[in-house]
Scaffold this motif. Structure first.
Motif, PDB file in Angstrom:
ATOM      1  N   HIS A 199       0.826  -1.199   0.000  1.00 29.82           N
ATOM      2  CA  HIS A 199       0.000   0.000   0.000  1.00 29.82           C
ATOM      3  C   HIS A 199       0.862   1.251   0.000  1.00 29.82           C
ATOM      4  N   LYS A 200       2.075   1.119   0.554  1.00 31.93           N
ATOM      5  CA  LYS A 200       3.057   2.200   0.480  1.00 31.93           C
ATOM      6  C   LYS A 200       4.440   1.584   0.373  1.00 31.93           C
ATOM      7  N   LEU A 201       5.302   2.269  -0.364  1.00 35.70           N
ATOM      8  CA  LEU A 201       6.676   1.830  -0.556  1.00 35.70           C
ATOM      9  C   LEU A 201       7.577   2.939  -0.038  1.00 35.70           C
ATOM     10  N   ARG A 202       8.372   2.610   0.983  1.00 33.99           N
ATOM     11  CA  ARG A 202       9.191   3.637   1.612  1.00 33.99           C
ATOM     12  C   ARG A 202      10.509   3.823   0.880  1.00 33.99           C
ATOM     13  N   SER A 203      10.763   5.060   0.475  1.00 32.20           N
ATOM     14  CA  SER A 203      12.035   5.466  -0.117  1.00 32.20           C
ATOM     15  C   SER A 203      12.774   6.334   0.888  1.00 32.20           C
ATOM     16  N   LEU A 204      14.108   6.305   0.841  1.00 32.94           N
ATOM     17  CA  LEU A 204      14.907   7.055   1.811  1.00 32.94           C
ATOM     18  C   LEU A 204      15.359   8.425   1.310  1.00 32.94           C
ATOM     19  N   SER A 205      15.176   8.699   0.020  1.00 32.36           N
ATOM     20  CA  SER A 205      15.615   9.985  -0.506  1.00 32.36           C
ATOM     21  C   SER A 205      14.966  10.227  -1.861  1.00 32.36           C
TER      22      SER A 205
END
Length: 369
Positions: A148-154
């Motif tokens: 449902h969400k994909l976490r990116s760091l930058s």
């Protein structure tokens, strides 16, 4: 009113909950947004362990070996834990070892989840042209599409994800720095004798330490220079062999955070020599300590660092570029001051601990099926 229950599925190995360590601070922050926080992770022995502290519940699950990939099979217990504790949101810490189990749990029990991307190895796997790459591409696309969400760091990492035409709901939640801990930044920029250079990270090929060691050995003919590598890992014996009888390179396996901060405080230049990387928190910690930084332009690093502004950016795989960047900072005090001060201001403005965790919790709580 329905309770909010977060289940965090991680292949990492942790001690019992009474042991204070850096990751436990993350658990405490995430748990603030939920009635219950359950962490499902790997135990260090062949036994199941359950610990609780406040609303934090730590489940340590035995696996068939001590390698992280052995967690893949037992990760399917996620379905049982999610149903038993009436979980409302989930985190898949690793797309490969936990992604499939969390994806299936999500579909079966209608629970939304976030997948985290902490390194570029997942995206690099998807680009491979062999059988492993083909299978990895299918597998990871399924996990990412199910998320449902994909976490990116930058922002740079987001750009690299989008280049692969991954259409998940990407949210940028960067790493962060706790200024209550990293609260004693450098207040002078004179070069010491010897020149102290530090890098932090596991002793693995991705960190590019063999190139960094070679660079320091060659620079030692002209400079009084010391290198400290903090991390430990599988390549330690290889590094010892490369170092030989050189007394100016120091390998440290692990130290308490207080001692680590002391090392950074005595550092003249911080170097990230990685040949593959996500967005290491250690760069942010070096920024918080107001250090001049040299870094390779890999992974999501360019989403945080900018050449000639808050770092000197070099290409990976190049001993000559490492040496040239070190020489430039050693000889140019104005540049050292400018880069260090800009890095310090950037990290305080964009990566402060409480602000990032407020964003993190809100993105998790807003997820719905």
């Amino acid at each position: 009113m329905k309770k909010s229950v977060l289940l965090h599925v991680s292949p990492n190995m942790f001690p019992d909950i009474n042991v204070n360590h850096a990751t436990k601070k993350i658990w405490k922050e995430l748990s603030k947004g939920f009635d219950e926080y359950h962490l499902f992770a790997r135990s260090s022995d062949k036994k199941y362990h359950f610990y609780t502290e406040g609303n934090i519940n730590l489940h340590l699950i035995p696996t068939f070996s001590k390698k992280a990939r052995s967690f893949f099979l037992v990760s399917f217990l996620t379905i049982y834990f999610a149903k038993r504790y009436r979980v409302t949101q989930m985190i898949a810490q690793c797309p490969i070892t936990t992604g499939l189990a969390v994806s299936l749990t999500s579909k079966l029990l209608k629970i939304p989840f976030m997948t985290e991307i902490h390194g570029m190895e997942y995206l690099n796997l998807m680009k491979r042209k062999d059988v492993i790459g083909h299978f990895s591409n299918l597998y990871l696309r399924f996990v990412f599409k199910s998320s449902h969400k994909l976490r990116s760091l930058s922002s740079k990492m987001t750009e690299l994800i989008e280049e692969l035409q991954i259409e998940s709901n990407i949210v940028e939640i960067p790493n962060r720095v706790n200024f209550n801990i990293f609260n004693n930044p450098k207040n002078h920029f004179e070069i010491t004798q010897p020149i102290n250079i530090t890098s932090v990270g596991r002793f693995v090929p991705e960190k590019g330490y063999e190139l960094l060691i070679q660079s320091i050995i060659e620079l030692s003919d002209d400079f009084n220079i010391n290198l400290t590598l903090v991390g430990g890992g599988s390549l330690e014996s290889r590094y010892i062999s490369l170092i030989g009888d050189n007394k100016n390179i120091n390998l440290i396996k692990w130290i308490p955070q207080e001692e680590f901060i002391d090392i950074l405080h005595e550092t003249d230049i911080y170097i990230q020599s990685s040949i593959s990387e996500g967005m290491p928190r250690t760069i942010l910690e070096a920024m918080a300590m107001r250090l001049p930084i040299i870094s390779t332009n890999v992974g999501g690093i360019l989403g945080v660092l900018e050449d000639e502004h808050n770092a000197l950016i070099i290409n990976p795989h190049s001993v000559n570029e490492i040496k040239s960047a070190i020489k430039e900072l050693v000889s140019d005090e104005h540049k050292r001051v400018s880069i260090a001060n800009n890095a310090f201001e950037d990290v305080r403005e964009k990566y402060e601990w409480n602000n990032i965790f407020n964003l993190y919790r809100e993105e998790l709580k807003k997820m719905s099926y």
